[in-house]
Design a protein around this motif. Structure first.
Motif, PDB file in Angstrom:
ATOM      1  N   GLY A 271       0.817  -1.211   0.000  1.00  0.00           N
ATOM      2  CA  GLY A 271       0.000   0.000   0.000  1.00  0.00           C
ATOM      3  C   GLY A 271       0.849   1.258   0.000  1.00  0.00           C
ATOM      4  N   ALA A 272       1.912   1.273   0.805  1.00  0.00           N
ATOM      5  CA  ALA A 272       2.795   2.442   0.872  1.00  0.00           C
ATOM      6  C   ALA A 272       3.508   2.667  -0.457  1.00  0.00           C
ATOM      7  CB  ALA A 272       3.815   2.269   2.002  1.00  0.00           C
ATOM      8  N   ALA A 273       3.906   1.586  -1.102  1.00  0.00           N
ATOM      9  CA  ALA A 273       4.598   1.710  -2.397  1.00  0.00           C
ATOM     10  C   ALA A 273       3.659   2.259  -3.462  1.00  0.00           C
ATOM     11  CB  ALA A 273       5.150   0.350  -2.821  1.00  0.00           C
ATOM     12  N   MET A 274       2.416   1.809  -3.464  1.00  0.00           N
ATOM     13  CA  MET A 274       1.455   2.350  -4.414  1.00  0.00           C
ATOM     14  C   MET A 274       1.329   3.867  -4.242  1.00  0.00           C
ATOM     15  SD  MET A 274      -2.650   1.769  -4.749  1.00  0.00           S
ATOM     16  CE  MET A 274      -2.592  -0.009  -4.905  1.00  0.00           C
ATOM     17  N   LEU A 275       1.215   4.308  -2.985  1.00  0.00           N
ATOM     18  CA  LEU A 275       1.094   5.740  -2.718  1.00  0.00           C
ATOM     19  C   LEU A 275       2.367   6.488  -3.103  1.00  0.00           C
ATOM     20  CD1 LEU A 275      -0.740   5.625   0.738  1.00  0.00           C
ATOM     21  CD2 LEU A 275      -1.740   5.938  -1.542  1.00  0.00           C
ATOM     22  N   GLY A 276       3.521   5.887  -2.829  1.00  0.00           N
ATOM     23  CA  GLY A 276       4.790   6.520  -3.196  1.00  0.00           C
ATOM     24  C   GLY A 276       4.916   6.694  -4.696  1.00  0.00           C
ATOM     25  N   TRP A 277       4.538   5.659  -5.456  1.00  0.00           N
ATOM     26  CA  TRP A 277       4.605   5.744  -6.922  1.00  0.00           C
ATOM     27  C   TRP A 277       3.652   6.824  -7.428  1.00  0.00           C
ATOM     28  CZ3 TRP A 277       7.005   1.785 -10.278  1.00  0.00           C
ATOM     29  CH2 TRP A 277       6.855   2.055 -11.630  1.00  0.00           C
ATOM     30  N   LEU A 278       2.399   6.811  -6.919  1.00  0.00           N
ATOM     31  CA  LEU A 278       1.411   7.781  -7.381  1.00  0.00           C
ATOM     32  C   LEU A 278       1.826   9.213  -7.050  1.00  0.00           C
ATOM     33  CD1 LEU A 278      -1.920   5.939  -6.503  1.00  0.00           C
ATOM     34  CD2 LEU A 278      -0.985   6.355  -8.782  1.00  0.00           C
ATOM     35  N   ALA A 279       2.414   9.412  -5.867  1.00  0.00           N
ATOM     36  CA  ALA A 279       2.862  10.751  -5.487  1.00  0.00           C
ATOM     37  C   ALA A 279       3.960  11.239  -6.430  1.00  0.00           C
ATOM     38  CB  ALA A 279       3.359  10.752  -4.048  1.00  0.00           C
ATOM     39  N   TYR A 280       4.943  10.371  -6.714  1.00  0.00           N
ATOM     40  CA  TYR A 280       6.014  10.759  -7.633  1.00  0.00           C
ATOM     41  C   TYR A 280       5.447  11.042  -9.018  1.00  0.00           C
ATOM     42  CZ  TYR A 280      10.230  10.581 -10.480  1.00  0.00           C
ATOM     43  OH  TYR A 280      11.229  10.894 -11.358  1.00  0.00           O
ATOM     44  N   GLU A 281       4.528  10.193  -9.454  1.00  0.00           N
ATOM     45  CA  GLU A 281       3.930  10.327 -10.776  1.00  0.00           C
ATOM     46  C   GLU A 281       3.131  11.628 -10.896  1.00  0.00           C
ATOM     47  OE1 GLU A 281       2.070   6.838 -13.387  1.00  0.00           O
ATOM     48  OE2 GLU A 281       0.725   7.477 -11.782  1.00  0.00           O
ATOM     49  N   ARG A 282       2.417  11.964  -9.838  1.00  0.00           N
ATOM     50  CA  ARG A 282       1.620  13.211  -9.857  1.00  0.00           C
ATOM     51  C   ARG A 282       2.530  14.425  -9.929  1.00  0.00           C
ATOM     52  NH1 ARG A 282      -0.699  17.159 -10.520  1.00  0.00           N
ATOM     53  NH2 ARG A 282      -2.727  17.866  -9.711  1.00  0.00           N
ATOM     54  N   ILE A 283       3.600  14.414  -9.152  1.00  0.00           N
ATOM     55  CA  ILE A 283       4.537  15.541  -9.158  1.00  0.00           C
ATOM     56  C   ILE A 283       5.277  15.624 -10.485  1.00  0.00           C
ATOM     57  CG2 ILE A 283       6.653  16.433  -8.096  1.00  0.00           C
ATOM     58  CD1 ILE A 283       5.659  15.108  -5.457  1.00  0.00           C
ATOM     59  N   ARG A 284       5.686  14.468 -11.008  1.00  0.00           N
ATOM     60  CA  ARG A 284       6.536  14.438 -12.212  1.00  0.00           C
ATOM     61  C   ARG A 284       5.735  14.584 -13.494  1.00  0.00           C
ATOM     62  NH1 ARG A 284       9.477  14.987 -15.726  1.00  0.00           N
ATOM     63  NH2 ARG A 284      11.430  13.942 -16.287  1.00  0.00           N
ATOM     64  N   HIS A 285       4.546  13.940 -13.540  1.00  0.00           N
ATOM     65  CA  HIS A 285       3.807  13.891 -14.800  1.00  0.00           C
ATOM     66  C   HIS A 285       2.415  14.508 -14.714  1.00  0.00           C
ATOM     67  CE1 HIS A 285       6.992  11.354 -16.349  1.00  0.00           C
ATOM     68  NE2 HIS A 285       6.824  10.520 -15.342  1.00  0.00           N
ATOM     69  N   GLY A 286       1.964  14.866 -13.524  1.00  0.00           N
ATOM     70  CA  GLY A 286       0.700  15.576 -13.386  1.00  0.00           C
ATOM     71  C   GLY A 286      -0.540  14.725 -13.355  1.00  0.00           C
ATOM     72  N   ALA A 287      -0.426  13.416 -13.170  1.00  0.00           N
ATOM     73  CA  ALA A 287      -1.609  12.549 -13.167  1.00  0.00           C
ATOM     74  C   ALA A 287      -1.389  11.336 -12.270  1.00  0.00           C
ATOM     75  CB  ALA A 287      -1.937  12.102 -14.587  1.00  0.00           C
ATOM     76  N   PHE A 288      -2.495  10.813 -11.744  1.00  0.00           N
ATOM     77  CA  PHE A 288      -2.472   9.542 -11.015  1.00  0.00           C
ATOM     78  C   PHE A 288      -2.974   8.469 -11.985  1.00  0.00           C
ATOM     79  CE2 PHE A 288      -3.716  12.771  -7.771  1.00  0.00           C
ATOM     80  CZ  PHE A 288      -2.578  12.724  -6.973  1.00  0.00           C
TER      81      PHE A 288
END
Length: 421
Positions: free
Chosen positions: A242-259
């Motif tokens: 669960g933590a890894a999913m959130l970590g990936w989504l957070a990086y993706e949102r910051i880097r690419h602007g979408a979840f």
């Protein structure tokens, strides 16, 4: 024989088995339509090849005796002399059948080469892939499983390497092997030029769910006993994922602007990978830390293929190699009950990088020999047409058949009259 532990190991083995079809769906949804079945089959066929080889000699090479710390002997070829009444001691000091342990470990061997298949999607001959799988498990997986779990040299380090369920033998092994094979086979036609988006994210999500479900058997089952350590490992598996999913989504949102859905699925798998070697030796907060670090770092790592120019089709290197290294190294500092520290970190690093070195060299050589003899890479025409038709004489989706497309939506005149009547 302890009945409870035996039942637990058998159920865990069944959970590990479902991970390979789950992986097939996970990968299958990520490729283009024209090679969907080929991708499914590259994972699924491992259940046939490796299961047979494991009984013939794989179990013996991994878990029978020790030859120089490198590999087992051939005393248990064909599981000679083993019956349903042959027992072994598990980590809790209780007895389970050798057959139960062998089945459980067999399914680890099955999924490891299947993990590599995603890196080679869309462009290898299916027959050559089958040969590669058979040879690879023989000269790479079986010896490394012995190094880590069968009494080999990594198990004899002081302190011994911590790899509860396969960070080195499975994930680092598959990830670095995938990189070596990719460098031999080369890039897909149109890499960096043509769009190669996943064709079915619903399938990817279903595959992820099956992987996550089966991973409880993969991780908790590695205790070989229904006890507190297995329960802790199961809890840590869920929390880290669960933590890894959130970590990936957070990086993706910051880097690419979408979840993205693909990001959520990839992040979950990265967490499962990273907690695999470490989850039995950390507390729940250590599991969270390992998970969130793996999610964010693996999300960054998958972009390296475009910068460095290697075509890892479905991010096996970025998720399995990088995630496996993260989990293997971090447990050196995060292990509880006095197991962690600098000396433990050194043992973890020795294990991770020795597996990387051996597997890369041997896999590169193996893939090169196959390429130069029977040919590993499919022809450009076959690749452009799609490997489903050229290798399997099938297609994943029949849009022109009964009930499909316009022909299924518009009734014929005769059918209309029959309905009116």
């Amino acid at each position: 024989m302890n009945v409870g532990d035996t039942g637990f190991v058998l159920i865990s083995a069944a959970l590990v088995m479902i991970m390979t079809p789950g992986l097939a769906l996970f990968y299958g949804g990520m490729v283009r339509t024209k090679s969907t079945l080929n991708m499914l089959m590259m994972s699924f066929v491992s259940l046939g090849i490796v299961s047979v080889l494991w009984v013939l000699y794989g179990h013996s090479l991994a878990f029978s005796g020790d030859v120089g710390g490198f590999v087992g002997n051939l005393d248990l070829v064909g599981l000679k002399g083993v019956t349903g009444d042959t027992l072994m001691e598990n980590f809790a000091g209780r007895k389970i059948p050798v057959f139960a342990f062998s089945l459980f470990q067999m399914l680890f061997a099955v999924i490891t080469p299947a993990l590599m298949s995603g890196a080679l999607a869309d462009r290898v001959k299916f027959g050559s892939w089958m040969v590669f799988v058979a040879l690879w498990v023989t000269v790479v997986y079986f010896p490394i499983a012995h190094w880590v779990w069968g009494g080999g040299w990594l198990a004899k380090l002081d302190p011994a390497i911590i790899d509860f369920a396969g960070g080195t033998a499975v994930h680092i092994n598959a990830g670095i092997g995938a990189l070596a094979a990719v460098l031999v086979v080369g890039k897909r036609v149109g890499f960096k030029r043509d769009p190669m988006r996943p064709h079915n994210l619903t399938m990817v999500l279903i595959g992820t769910a099956l992987l996550w479900f089966g991973w409880f058997g993969f991780n908790a089952g590695s205790e070989l006993a229904a006890d507190g350590t297995a329960a802790s490992m199961a809890l840590n598996t869920q929390v880290a994922t669960g933590a890894a999913m959130l970590g990936w989504l957070a990086y993706e949102r910051i880097r690419h602007g979408a979840f993205t859905t693909l990001g959520a699925c990839s992040g979950a798998v990265a967490g499962l990978v990273a907690i695999t070697p470490s989850g039995g030796n950390v507390n729940v907060f250590g599991a969270m830390l390992i998970g969130v670090v793996a999610g964010a770092v693996c999300s960054w790592a998958v972009s390296l293929k475009f910068k460095l120019g290697y075509d890892d089709s479905l991010d096996v290197v970025g998720v399995h190699l990088v995630g496996g290294v993260i989990g293997t190294l971090l447990v050196g500092f995060l292990a509880i009950n006095g197991a962690g520290g600098f000396a433990q970190f050194v043992s973890q690093a020795i294990g991770a990088f020795s597996v990387m070195g051996y597997t890369f060299v041997v896999t590169f050589a193996l893939a090169w020999v196959i390429q130069k003899t029977i040919g590993f890479r499919a022809s450009e025409d076959d690749e452009v047409t799609g490997l489903d038709q050229t290798s399997h004489a099938e297609t994943a989706y029949d849009f022109g058949g009964a009930g499909g497309g316009l022909s299924g939506a518009v009734p014929s005149a005769a059918a209309s009259k029959k309905v009116d009547a």
